[in-house]
Write an enzyme that holds these catalytic residues in place. Structure first.
Site, PDB file in Angstrom:
ATOM      1  N   HIS A 153       0.834  -1.211   0.000  1.00  0.00           N
ATOM      2  CA  HIS A 153       0.000   0.000   0.000  1.00  0.00           C
ATOM      3  C   HIS A 153       0.875   1.270   0.000  1.00  0.00           C
ATOM      4  CE1 HIS A 153      -3.322   2.648   1.066  1.00  0.00           C
ATOM      5  NE2 HIS A 153      -4.154   1.644   1.111  1.00  0.00           N
ATOM      6  N   GLU A 202      -0.813   1.122  -5.558  1.00  0.00           N
ATOM      7  CA  GLU A 202      -0.638  -0.038  -4.677  1.00  0.00           C
ATOM      8  C   GLU A 202      -0.641  -1.357  -5.475  1.00  0.00           C
ATOM      9  OE1 GLU A 202      -4.027   0.334  -2.123  1.00  0.00           O
ATOM     10  OE2 GLU A 202      -3.855   2.517  -2.138  1.00  0.00           O
TER      11      GLU A 202
HETATM   12  O1  TA6 Z   1      -6.233   1.187  -0.920  1.00  0.00           O
HETATM   13  C1  TA6 Z   1      -7.295   2.102  -0.911  1.00  0.00           C
HETATM   14  C2  TA6 Z   1      -8.112   1.870   0.345  1.00  0.00           C
HETATM   15  O2  TA6 Z   1      -8.716   0.592   0.343  1.00  0.00           O
HETATM   16  C3  TA6 Z   1      -9.147   2.975   0.468  1.00  0.00           C
HETATM   17  O3  TA6 Z   1     -10.451   2.497   0.244  1.00  0.00           O
HETATM   18  C4  TA6 Z   1      -8.956   3.488   1.892  1.00  0.00           C
HETATM   19  O4  TA6 Z   1      -9.754   2.752   2.789  1.00  0.00           O
HETATM   20  C5  TA6 Z   1      -7.461   3.232   2.067  1.00  0.00           C
HETATM   21  O5  TA6 Z   1      -7.273   1.945   1.505  1.00  0.00           O
HETATM   22  C6  TA6 Z   1      -6.948   3.356   3.471  1.00  0.00           C
HETATM   23  O6  TA6 Z   1      -7.438   2.302   4.241  1.00  0.00           O
HETATM   24  P1  TA6 Z   1      -7.053   2.299   5.809  1.00  0.00           P
HETATM   25  O7  TA6 Z   1      -7.634   1.026   6.350  1.00  0.00           O
HETATM   26  O8  TA6 Z   1      -5.547   2.337   5.889  1.00  0.00           O
HETATM   27  O9  TA6 Z   1      -7.652   3.545   6.375  1.00  0.00           O
END
Ligand code: TA6
Length: 324
Positions: free
Chosen positions: A192, A299
């Site tokens: 991520h 990501e």
């Molecule tokens: O990767 C994108 C995502 O799935 C978004 O939908 C948002 O939720 C982001 O990840 C961050 O997620 P987190 O659980 O770290 O707040």
């Protein structure tokens, strides 16, 4: 007059090339290359917090975005850097084994073990160091994972996460192993990465033209990326499935100039996420609130379906980021 039997000059051992410096202080591992480039990894989640890389002979600069309110005491997933998402991306329906896990799984909030360093392959195999890189290895197993979360997904697994810092590039790779004797398990995995950018309104992602994507901002509708480059003009949350899968190279471009080159190994999907202004107000640990202007998540992952790992089998995936 020459002395007889003058001793010959001592054969001088060629000085070893300068090596990277690696330190483990508390729950952080840092590595600094002789070139001054560096990486810092928090044992919580084996989260890369910082990557200072240099391009074109310039001074090393921070390349990752980290929230000023990121919680770094292990009590919460880190907002920024490179969180490791496993065994589930997002959340899953009640009939799936990962359904009781929190969003993005258990790896990013578990305390990993630092397994040590090695010089990057190029050094190890060459007589003289052709690159002054360094590899940092981290491990997490079902027995060392967060016990609360482990009980919610009771499979015997092992993860090996390798962070390789080279001049001008960072590679992070993960190996997932099923240590069960007779049970397969399904999983998803994603890296991520929060890229630091100067001005999100000048940023585009190149390489996804024609790719289908699921648009989380529009009820997960499946769409096709019409334009060659993805513009970020508001909240953007898309899981792209490029036709060429992991073979499709991606480039983050800013002001028309390539900034980050991303190649993927066995991670066929790519999530593009920017929360934009309104959304950051509802993300407690996102600071500053206008920080969305200086970050973009691209990501690499295997998240649009499930990988099934048979007992004793392993899955390897990686992202390689080059500064352009
Ligand atoms: O990767 C994108 C995502 O799935 C978004 O939908 C948002 O939720 C982001 O990840 C961050 O997620 P987190 O659980 O770290 O707040």
């Amino acid at each position: 007059m020459d002395r007889r039997n003058k001793p010959s000059a001592l054969a001088a051992t060629p000085a070893a090339p300068p090596q990277a410096r690696v330190d483990l202080v508390g729950d952080r591992v840092t590595a600094v290359l002789p070139t001054g480039e560096s990486v810092e990894v928090l044992l919580t989640g084996a989260t890369v917090l910082s990557w200072k890389g240099a391009v074109g002979g310039g001074a090393p600069e921070e390349r990752l975005w980290l929230s000023e309110s990121a919680v770094l005491d292990g009590s919460k997933a880190v907002r920024g850097g490179i969180p490791v998402v496993f065994p589930v991306f997002g959340q899953s329906p009640a009939d799936v084994a990962t359904s009781k896990l929190p969003q993005h799984g258990l790896a990013r909030t578990s305390r990993w073990e630092f397994l040590g360093r090695s010089t990057s392959e190029a050094d190890a195999s060459s007589k003289t160091a052709t690159s002054n890189g360094v590899q940092l290895d981290f491990g997490l197993t079902s027995s060392s994972a967060d016990p609360k979360l482990k009980s919610l997904w009771p499979f015997d697994f092992a993860l090996l996460y390798r962070v390789t810092l080279e001049p001008g590039s960072l590679v992070t790779s993960i190996v997932v192993t099923n240590n069960e004797t007779d049970k397969a398990f399904d999983f998803q995995v994603l890296l991520h990465t929060y890229f630091r950018v100067g001005d999100i309104t000048q940023v585009q992602v190149d390489g996804l033209g024609g790719a289908s994507y699921s648009d989380k901002v529009d009820g997960f509708k499946v769409k096709t990326q019409a334009e060659g480059k993805v513009d970020i003009t508001g909240e953007t949350d898309r899981v792209y499935k490029p036709e060429a899968g992991a073979a499709q190279a991606l480039t983050i471009v800013e002001g028309g100039r390539p900034k980050y080159g991303i190649t993927r190994d066995n991670l066929s999907d790519a999530v593009v996420w920017n929360p934009w202004g309104d959304k950051t107000k509802s993300i407690g640990d996102f600071a500053p609130k206008d920080g969305y202007k200086n970050m973009l998540c691209v990501e690499p992952g295997s998240v649009s379906s499930w990988q099934t790992l048979e007992p004793g089998d392993a899955f390897e995936g990686a992202q390689s980021i080059k500064l352009l």
